[in-house]
Design a protein around this motif. Sequence first.
Motif, mmCIF file in Angstrom:
data_model
loop_
_atom_site.group_PDB
_atom_site.id
_atom_site.type_symbol
_atom_site.label_atom_id
_atom_site.label_comp_id
_atom_site.label_asym_id
_atom_site.label_seq_id
_atom_site.Cartn_x
_atom_site.Cartn_y
_atom_site.Cartn_z
ATOM 1 N N VAL A 196 12.132 -7.721 -7.135
ATOM 2 C CA VAL A 196 12.811 -7.689 -5.844
ATOM 3 C C VAL A 196 13.331 -6.277 -5.564
ATOM 4 O O VAL A 196 13.141 -5.725 -4.467
ATOM 5 C CB VAL A 196 13.958 -8.719 -5.813
ATOM 6 C CG1 VAL A 196 14.869 -8.476 -4.611
ATOM 7 C CG2 VAL A 196 13.398 -10.133 -5.772
ATOM 8 N N ALA A 197 13.984 -5.674 -6.557
ATOM 9 C CA ALA A 197 14.497 -4.311 -6.380
ATOM 10 C C ALA A 197 13.358 -3.329 -6.132
ATOM 11 O O ALA A 197 13.475 -2.411 -5.302
ATOM 12 C CB ALA A 197 15.308 -3.895 -7.600
ATOM 13 N N TYR A 198 12.243 -3.502 -6.819
ATOM 14 C CA TYR A 198 11.065 -2.646 -6.632
ATOM 15 C C TYR A 198 10.530 -2.766 -5.203
ATOM 16 O O TYR A 198 10.163 -1.765 -4.581
ATOM 17 C CB TYR A 198 10.008 -3.046 -7.643
ATOM 18 C CG TYR A 198 8.683 -2.327 -7.538
ATOM 19 C CD1 TYR A 198 8.572 -0.976 -7.807
ATOM 20 C CD2 TYR A 198 7.520 -3.019 -7.192
ATOM 21 C CE1 TYR A 198 7.350 -0.314 -7.736
ATOM 22 C CE2 TYR A 198 6.289 -2.376 -7.119
ATOM 23 C CZ TYR A 198 6.213 -1.025 -7.390
ATOM 24 O OH TYR A 198 4.997 -0.383 -7.318
ATOM 25 N N ASP A 199 10.489 -3.982 -4.676
ATOM 26 C CA ASP A 199 10.035 -4.164 -3.293
ATOM 27 C C ASP A 199 10.989 -3.503 -2.304
ATOM 28 O O ASP A 199 10.562 -2.937 -1.295
ATOM 29 C CB ASP A 199 9.875 -5.651 -2.979
ATOM 30 C CG ASP A 199 8.481 -6.164 -3.317
ATOM 31 O OD1 ASP A 199 7.945 -5.747 -4.364
ATOM 32 O OD2 ASP A 199 7.927 -6.955 -2.534
ATOM 33 N N LEU A 200 12.271 -3.557 -2.575
ATOM 34 C CA LEU A 200 13.242 -2.900 -1.698
ATOM 35 C C LEU A 200 13.053 -1.382 -1.717
ATOM 36 O O LEU A 200 13.071 -0.727 -0.667
ATOM 37 C CB LEU A 200 14.668 -3.273 -2.118
ATOM 38 C CG LEU A 200 15.039 -4.738 -1.900
ATOM 39 C CD1 LEU A 200 16.324 -5.079 -2.643
ATOM 40 C CD2 LEU A 200 15.186 -5.055 -0.413
ATOM 41 N N ASP A 220 0.836 -1.211 0.000
ATOM 42 C CA ASP A 220 0.000 0.000 0.000
ATOM 43 C C ASP A 220 0.868 1.257 0.000
ATOM 44 O O ASP A 220 0.748 2.137 0.861
ATOM 45 C CB ASP A 220 -0.950 0.009 1.204
ATOM 46 C CG ASP A 220 -1.947 1.165 1.143
ATOM 47 O OD1 ASP A 220 -2.213 1.663 0.022
ATOM 48 O OD2 ASP A 220 -2.433 1.585 2.211
ATOM 49 N N VAL A 221 1.752 1.345 -0.979
ATOM 50 C CA VAL A 221 2.628 2.510 -1.069
ATOM 51 C C VAL A 221 2.892 2.819 -2.543
ATOM 52 O O VAL A 221 2.942 1.912 -3.383
ATOM 53 C CB VAL A 221 3.950 2.255 -0.310
ATOM 54 C CG1 VAL A 221 4.794 1.176 -0.994
ATOM 55 C CG2 VAL A 221 4.755 3.539 -0.154
ATOM 56 N N SER A 222 3.042 4.104 -2.838
ATOM 57 C CA SER A 222 3.493 4.558 -4.162
ATOM 58 C C SER A 222 4.943 4.994 -3.999
ATOM 59 O O SER A 222 5.221 6.141 -3.629
ATOM 60 C CB SER A 222 2.622 5.712 -4.665
ATOM 61 O OG SER A 222 1.285 5.295 -4.836
ATOM 62 N N PRO A 223 5.891 4.109 -4.235
ATOM 63 C CA PRO A 223 7.277 4.368 -3.828
ATOM 64 C C PRO A 223 7.948 5.513 -4.566
ATOM 65 O O PRO A 223 8.931 6.069 -4.064
ATOM 66 C CB PRO A 223 7.979 3.040 -4.124
ATOM 67 C CG PRO A 223 7.141 2.388 -5.168
ATOM 68 C CD PRO A 223 5.738 2.782 -4.841
ATOM 69 N N PHE A 224 7.423 5.869 -5.736
ATOM 70 C CA PHE A 224 8.049 6.946 -6.485
ATOM 71 C C PHE A 224 7.384 8.298 -6.222
ATOM 72 O O PHE A 224 7.854 9.321 -6.721
ATOM 73 C CB PHE A 224 8.003 6.639 -7.988
ATOM 74 C CG PHE A 224 8.499 5.266 -8.335
ATOM 75 C CD1 PHE A 224 9.662 4.765 -7.779
ATOM 76 C CD2 PHE A 224 7.794 4.457 -9.218
ATOM 77 C CE1 PHE A 224 10.119 3.490 -8.085
ATOM 78 C CE2 PHE A 224 8.247 3.183 -9.544
ATOM 79 C CZ PHE A 224 9.414 2.697 -8.965
#
Length: 315
Positions: free
Chosen positions: A301-305, A75-79
Amino acid sequence: MTEPRGPVDSSRVPRFAGPATFARLPRLDEVDRADVAVVGVPFDTGVSYRPGARFGPSAVREASRLLRPYHPGLDVSPFATQQVADAGDIACNPFNINEAVETIEEAASTLAADGTRLVTIGGDHTIALPLLRAAARIHGPVALLHFDAHLDTWDTYFGAEYTHGTPFRRAVEEGILDTEALSHVGTRGPLYAKKDLEDDRRMGFGVVTSADVMRRGVDEVVDALRQRIGERPLYVSIDIDVLDPAHAPGTGTPEAGGLTSRELLEILRGLAGANLVGADVVEVAPAYDHAEITSVAASHVAYDLVSLLALNEKS
């Protein structure tokens, strides 16, 4: 505060068009500063079997074109909550491992000097040592969560102290790891001798094998890892060969009986709220891949990090 600049809009520019930065994000030189920098290290001189991980960063970036800006699992918009940028590659000497290790450490330290947190794409696992040195310069000895089929705590190969099988022994010897909070996850396969496990235990590592994940389940494993990590600054190092070859054939030292990509991603998501300070994803060797299976897994995996770091930014 300036609104973060996000990925190229895929409704205007097709995903298969344009430069292949990670997740189609801006380059570091296109933004004023970055909260998180995704950086490649195309180095594989430390491998003991199949070479080719030097091409991992470009393959992972290409596979990351399909990533989208909202992460429903966390539940996050990381960018949107942090500025994430692609810092390009750290160029280092492919013929001199010692020099390359020094170059990576200095480049990582420079990138992180203003508080930028790094998610690094390898390259072979040798690069974890200089990245840990750079992290420890800022945070002191860090907790380590190491996902891998292998221990990577051997002493030397052919007399060489710096290889992809030795980074964490060197890190313990150098005092840059918090030995109260060290964990391997996903280990399996034959070893040289039982002494490998005994040496590893003396260094302070706990081990969660791939069979343990299967028998105990993701939730129980996450609970145990979080108890061990506590509130300490945490570095996560992920060798893509932690995944079974069915999920990651494109790697240098594959071992049967590994995690599924779903198990790995769910364990990572269980770290939400941990004090993550840096991470790497290594050992993607695209020459042995099929239909981008491995590079797609590594890109997620990198996106989750990056998404876990975004949760820290929000809190």
